[in-house]
Design a protein around this motif. Structure first.
Motif, short mmCIF file in Angstrom:
data_model
loop_
_atom_site.label_atom_id
_atom_site.label_comp_id
_atom_site.label_asym_id
_atom_site.label_seq_id
_atom_site.Cartn_x
_atom_site.Cartn_y
_atom_site.Cartn_z
N LEU A 10 35.49 46.91 40.68
CA LEU A 10 35.62 45.90 41.72
C LEU A 10 34.53 46.08 42.75
N SER A 11 33.78 45.01 43.01
CA SER A 11 32.73 45.02 44.02
C SER A 11 33.34 44.78 45.39
N ASP A 12 33.15 45.71 46.33
CA ASP A 12 33.75 45.58 47.65
C ASP A 12 33.13 44.43 48.45
N TYR A 13 31.87 44.19 48.25
CA TYR A 13 31.21 43.19 49.09
C TYR A 13 31.19 41.80 48.46
N LYS A 14 31.30 41.71 47.15
CA LYS A 14 31.31 40.40 46.50
C LYS A 14 32.71 39.99 46.05
N GLU A 16 34.20 40.77 43.36
CA GLU A 16 34.08 40.37 41.97
C GLU A 16 34.40 41.55 41.06
N LEU A 17 34.85 41.23 39.84
CA LEU A 17 35.11 42.25 38.84
C LEU A 17 33.95 42.30 37.85
N ARG A 18 33.52 43.52 37.53
CA ARG A 18 32.46 43.71 36.54
C ARG A 18 32.98 44.57 35.41
N LEU A 19 32.87 44.06 34.18
CA LEU A 19 33.34 44.80 33.02
C LEU A 19 32.44 46.01 32.77
N ILE A 20 33.04 47.20 32.76
CA ILE A 20 32.29 48.44 32.54
C ILE A 20 32.32 48.84 31.07
N SER A 21 33.51 48.78 30.46
CA SER A 21 33.62 49.20 29.07
C SER A 21 34.85 48.58 28.43
N GLU A 22 34.90 48.60 27.13
CA GLU A 22 36.08 48.18 26.40
C GLU A 22 36.23 49.06 25.15
#
Length: 229
Positions: A10-14, A16-22
């Protein structure tokens, strides 16, 4: 049943969620997976059930290659139908991945486990009230003697935070119980609302709560300040 584990940042300033791994669990056959937690870059903690009426399982540690590294299926020391109370349990892992806690909805049972990247060890079982339940047709049912326990749980590296019913009425759960990772009770807070979900951030405990008209609110409790007093 979990088939794939997705990890996001989770980006604190945007915001937004960014997928790291699956990770897709292709190498684990004939197992119903309920919950998964990444333990390290190489291992996962899994809460699962082997698809057999005789083989009841709880927690396992798997490698990224789906190799079983350790398993702990110890149950609360109960008899008769009460043995099934663990089916309706809620689980939290400390952010440092060193501890696991499990609490029951029916009856009031707290279990603590110690974790490493490759091992899980059951350390403590506290039974505050026995479940007194019936198990019929694969469903755990309450009786007139059932004392209801913990509907939700969360934790940080110091404390475990759980909403608590503590009565025979399952519709009123306006208590918050706080334990340390040695199983000691350190605070019991009574609120004006039913506590549906909990999340800890810094020194504050956030909760989704509902009033008597089932209106939802976001509440903040300075529980660590109360503990310090």
């Amino acid at each position: 049943n979990v088939e794939k584990l997705l990890v996001y940042e989770l980006s604190d300033y945007k915001h937004e969620l960014r997928l790291i791994s699956e990770h897709k669990f292709d190498g684990i056959d004939d197992v119903v997976i309920y919950k998964v937690w990444p333990l390290s870059n190489a291992t996962y903690l899994v809460n699962s059930q082997i698809s057999s009426d005789k083989d009841l399982t709880r927690f396992q540690i798997y490698s990224r290659e789906d190799e079983l590294l350790d398993m702990n299926s110890e149950m609360p020391e109960l008899t008769g139908d009460d043995n099934q109370a663990y089916i309706q349990s809620f689980i939290t892992m400390s952010p440092n991945n060193q501890h696991l806690a499990s609490v029951t909805l029916m009856g009031q049972i707290l279990e603590l486990y110690d974790l490493s990247d490759t091992t899980i060890t059951r350390r403590l079982e506290n039974i505050y009230n026995f479940p007194n339940v019936m198990y019929r047709d694969g469903v755990v049912r309450d009786t007139e003697k059932t004392i209801w326990g913990f509907p939700c749980i969360t934790s940080d590296n110091t404390y475990i935070y759980a909403s608590l019913i503590d009565s025979r009425d399952p519709n009123v759960f306006n208590h918050i119980a706080v334990f340390d990772w040695n199983g000691n009770g350190v605070l019991k807070l009574t609120t004006d609302y039913n506590v549906l979900r909990l999340a800890i951030s810094g020194n504050d405990l956030y909760a989704i709560v509902a009033n008597m008209d089932n209106e939802l609110f976001l509440a903040k409790y300075a529980v660590n300040e109360m503990i310090a007093r």
